[in-house]
Design an enzyme around this catalytic site. Sequence first.
Site, short mmCIF file in Angstrom:
data_model
loop_
_atom_site.label_atom_id
_atom_site.label_comp_id
_atom_site.label_asym_id
_atom_site.label_seq_id
_atom_site.Cartn_x
_atom_site.Cartn_y
_atom_site.Cartn_z
N HIS A 218 0.01 -6.05 9.33
CA HIS A 218 -1.12 -5.38 8.68
C HIS A 218 -2.46 -6.05 8.92
CE1 HIS A 218 1.14 -2.56 6.04
NE2 HIS A 218 2.10 -3.47 6.14
N LYS B 66 -13.51 -1.84 -2.56
CA LYS B 66 -12.39 -2.49 -1.86
C LYS B 66 -12.43 -3.96 -2.22
CE LYS B 66 -14.29 -0.84 2.07
NZ LYS B 66 -13.19 -0.15 2.75
N ARG B 67 -11.39 -4.72 -1.86
CA ARG B 67 -11.44 -6.15 -2.10
C ARG B 67 -12.69 -6.75 -1.48
NH1 ARG B 67 -6.92 -8.64 -4.73
NH2 ARG B 67 -7.92 -10.57 -4.09
N LYS C 261 -15.16 -7.57 5.39
CA LYS C 261 -15.48 -6.21 4.95
C LYS C 261 -16.99 -6.00 4.75
CE LYS C 261 -11.00 -5.64 2.57
NZ LYS C 261 -10.31 -4.49 3.21
N THR D 195 -7.37 2.37 4.13
CA THR D 195 -6.76 3.61 3.64
C THR D 195 -7.68 4.32 2.65
OG1 THR D 195 -5.54 2.15 2.15
CG2 THR D 195 -4.32 3.10 3.98
N LYS E 45 -9.00 8.40 1.79
CA LYS E 45 -9.08 9.03 0.47
C LYS E 45 -10.44 9.68 0.25
CE LYS E 45 -5.85 5.51 -0.99
NZ LYS E 45 -5.69 4.17 -1.58
C1 CR1 Z 1 -5.40 -4.31 5.92
O1 CR1 Z 1 -6.44 -5.24 5.72
C2 CR1 Z 1 -4.74 -1.91 5.79
C3 CR1 Z 1 -3.67 -2.34 4.79
C4 CR1 Z 1 -2.46 -1.42 4.84
C5 CR1 Z 1 -4.25 -4.63 4.98
C6 CR1 Z 1 -5.91 -2.89 5.71
O2 CR1 Z 1 -6.83 -2.58 6.73
O3 CR1 Z 1 -5.17 -0.62 5.50
O4 CR1 Z 1 -3.24 -3.65 5.06
N1 CR1 Z 1 -3.69 -5.91 5.41
O5 CR1 Z 1 -1.93 -1.36 6.11
C7 CR1 Z 1 -3.14 -6.83 4.63
O6 CR1 Z 1 -3.14 -6.77 3.42
C8 CR1 Z 1 -1.90 -8.86 4.61
O7 CR1 Z 1 -2.58 -7.88 5.29
#
Ligand code: CR1
Length: 836
Positions: free
Chosen positions: A374, A567-568, A573, A678, A682
């Site tokens: 991810h 987002k976080r 980001k 994601t 949305k």
């Molecule tokens: C990514 O940063 C992605 C999600 C789900 C995150 C984000 O871009 O949409 O995963 N990665 O695939 C993550 O948490 C540990 O890595």
Amino acid sequence: PRWLPPPETLHLWKEFETPEPAEIKAIQKSFLRHVTKTFARTAFNMDNFGSYQGTAYSLRDRLIDKWNITQQHHTREDPKRVYYLSLEFLLGRSLDSCLLSLGVKDIYKKALDELGFRLEDLIGEEVDAALGNGGLGRLAACYMDSLATLDYPAWGYGIRYNYGIFKQLIVDGYQTEFPDYWLNFGNPWEIERLDVSYEVRFRGYVNKVTEEDGTISYVWEGGEKVVAVAYDVPIPGYGTMNTINIRLWSAKPAREFDFAMFNDGNYEKAVEEQKSAENITSVLYPNDNHMVGKILRLKQQYFFVCATLQDAIRRFKKTNRPWSDFPYQVSIQLNDTHPTLGIPELQRILIDEEGLSWDDAWDIVTKTFSFTNHTVLPEALERWAVPLIQDLLPRHMMIIFDINLFFLQKVEKKFPGDRDRLRRMSIIEEGHPQNVRMAFLAIVGSHTVNGVAALHSNLIKNDIFPDFVEFYEGNKFTNVTNGITPRRWLHQCNPALSDFITQKLGSDSWVKDLEQLKKLKEFADDAAVQKQWMAIKRQNKVRLADYIHSITSIQVSPDSLFDIQVKRIHEYKRQFMNILGVIHRYLRLKKLTPEQRAKEVPRLVVFAGKSAPGYFIAKLVIKLINSVGEVVNNDPEIGDILKVVFIPNYNVSLAEIIIPASDISQHISTAGTEASGTSNMKFVLNGGIILGTVDGANIEIGEEIGEDNIFFFGVKADEVEDIRHLNRYRKIEMDPDLRNVLDAIERGTFGDPKIFEPLVATLTVGGDYYLISKDFASYIEAQADSDEAYKDKVGWAKKSILCTAGMSKFSSDRSINEYAERIWKIKPCTVPATLN
Ligand code: CR1
């Protein structure tokens, strides 16, 4: 031609459309039974929380019926199952989504109305199940919804943390953290399974046994044991009988009490030991995209895969099949590297406990596991110190060394004499101490490795694991672009738009078949549709404005452009760039005459998101946002032309209010850093327009909806490395507009500039790793373009409709079908609808 009911049959339909009184009666009966018997309350001792509990328990009965029927059917049919292993499931609230999935929302509403309760109020009583950090955990939740809805025989497995992600409060502009004791008021959505429990061993020693025939085997003994107890969370499919299960493990002490210690008078120590077992599942680690090498986290990882494999194996053994059938009955998906210990654990069970040969066992293991990566961020790639694993899991460490040895032998055979390649590809990273590279272990032990968006999957292949691509000749690596469930992220969170779409398409079947949204394109130029579409957007903006006012006391205008980044908080980001852009806008507005200012598009800039508690720079970004808001929002010259709001404690249920209200949402990561994203999906699904970089799934969204309907800016992923290289060896040429903005901060326009020095330094002496200066001019330009576009109301409405219309691809149903067909090789196992 559409079928139309003969008029004389309409009364038959009516009868079915209006819920039968007996049904309402039945709901009221079960509600009252739970309220009075399960919770011992009376008509004169009730409140919204009590009625939430009664409703939830009544619904839970229906869920359990469906769950039982599903499990019986699966046991009979014995299909190949998928096990989705994830340390995070960010489910949010369940009441509303269950009511919708079971198709009983309207009738429950009526039943409760008659008793004097408002369903909307009850829904607000539920606390979020927040067992995740961000995208990765919410993805797991969306995937469970799709697996259930598409009738797949699937199980989710994870940990039942006593504390989910912390609660964020803003005090004096700073983030402060409070524990999220979400179980304090009970949890109607889980079923405690005291009958399903397994022992999990830690530490101890490995005994080498030489049999009479000379063969050697190993037995892992001693150490300490804890027990994993199952808690089941039923996940109903939408409009189907299939109701799958997320099984979350909770740690309990293995023995009720150490009586020897007790008798020695060491009562406290005996109780301490019990507590240390329970500690394992106490808290979710609050880091997103960042690994912290704490031993308790490693314990969590092993604890949950160990219990999960025992459970899966017990289910497999019930059918008396030979072990060689295992990979044809069981598919195990690793959600990131967090459950990777499952690979050596299955190998250990097969060779040490089941007596298989190494090769037979390894063949089964590598046909069973698949792995999703991810992230490409180096700080997020898990590496565990060898001595740590050795101490906690001595037998697993031996097995990992052996896996590595056999693997490197194969590499050596394919690339003889290439020592540097062996060093690069070794699962064991040399150093003091040595480290286990979990991603390498996951790749070697899996049949398929996937990234989560097209660009990301290419980066994995070309930049992150190129040696492995070469070794496996490209056969292991693939892409499955992420998706989101349209049930929660349109149908549930945006009921007005959902109803309107159903009305325009003539059916609600789009909820399970997002391809149908394409038909909305026909309406993009229809003035009446545009009008209604934007009226719904405005309603959603009013809802958010009310929420903002109730939480922050800031009054915002629903007629301003809602520009949202939620987002976080993370440097990659670039929330920092967003707030620098806001300052730039503010400085520009201040220079205008009142007449000029009146012509500007009023803009509300919304931020929300949590920072990891130990992430100093991210926390400073939150402080800066709040400090800028303080000045801008109280500047009488500016008024509604610009407002800046940080909404505290971002979570799933807040996202459900925020996302439908956006005109623009920002997804502005440095190109190549956001694996997918994601929330971008949305927002667009709800008719919001992206302002973003050419990164992650933004790219594929642009392809689907058309480049006219997205504001792209910034450098491309393949330019980033060269720019970084130059930044390191040359003085960074700071963008002049950005220099102005930093000057304003340094002059003290937003409070004591000392506070922000370390943050500003990331752009100067820090080398601007995330390329904010490089992208700043094109970012400001994209923002200006969006202002211009927003002035054209008809053009904007058209864009918004085309956004929603183009989002078919991003249903998690599509993602899950891809996983099922290409990776897991599982088929739907449809449960006959004996109950509705
Ligand atoms: C990514 O940063 C992605 C999600 C789900 C995150 C984000 O871009 O949409 O995963 N990665 O695939 C993550 O948490 C540990 O890595």
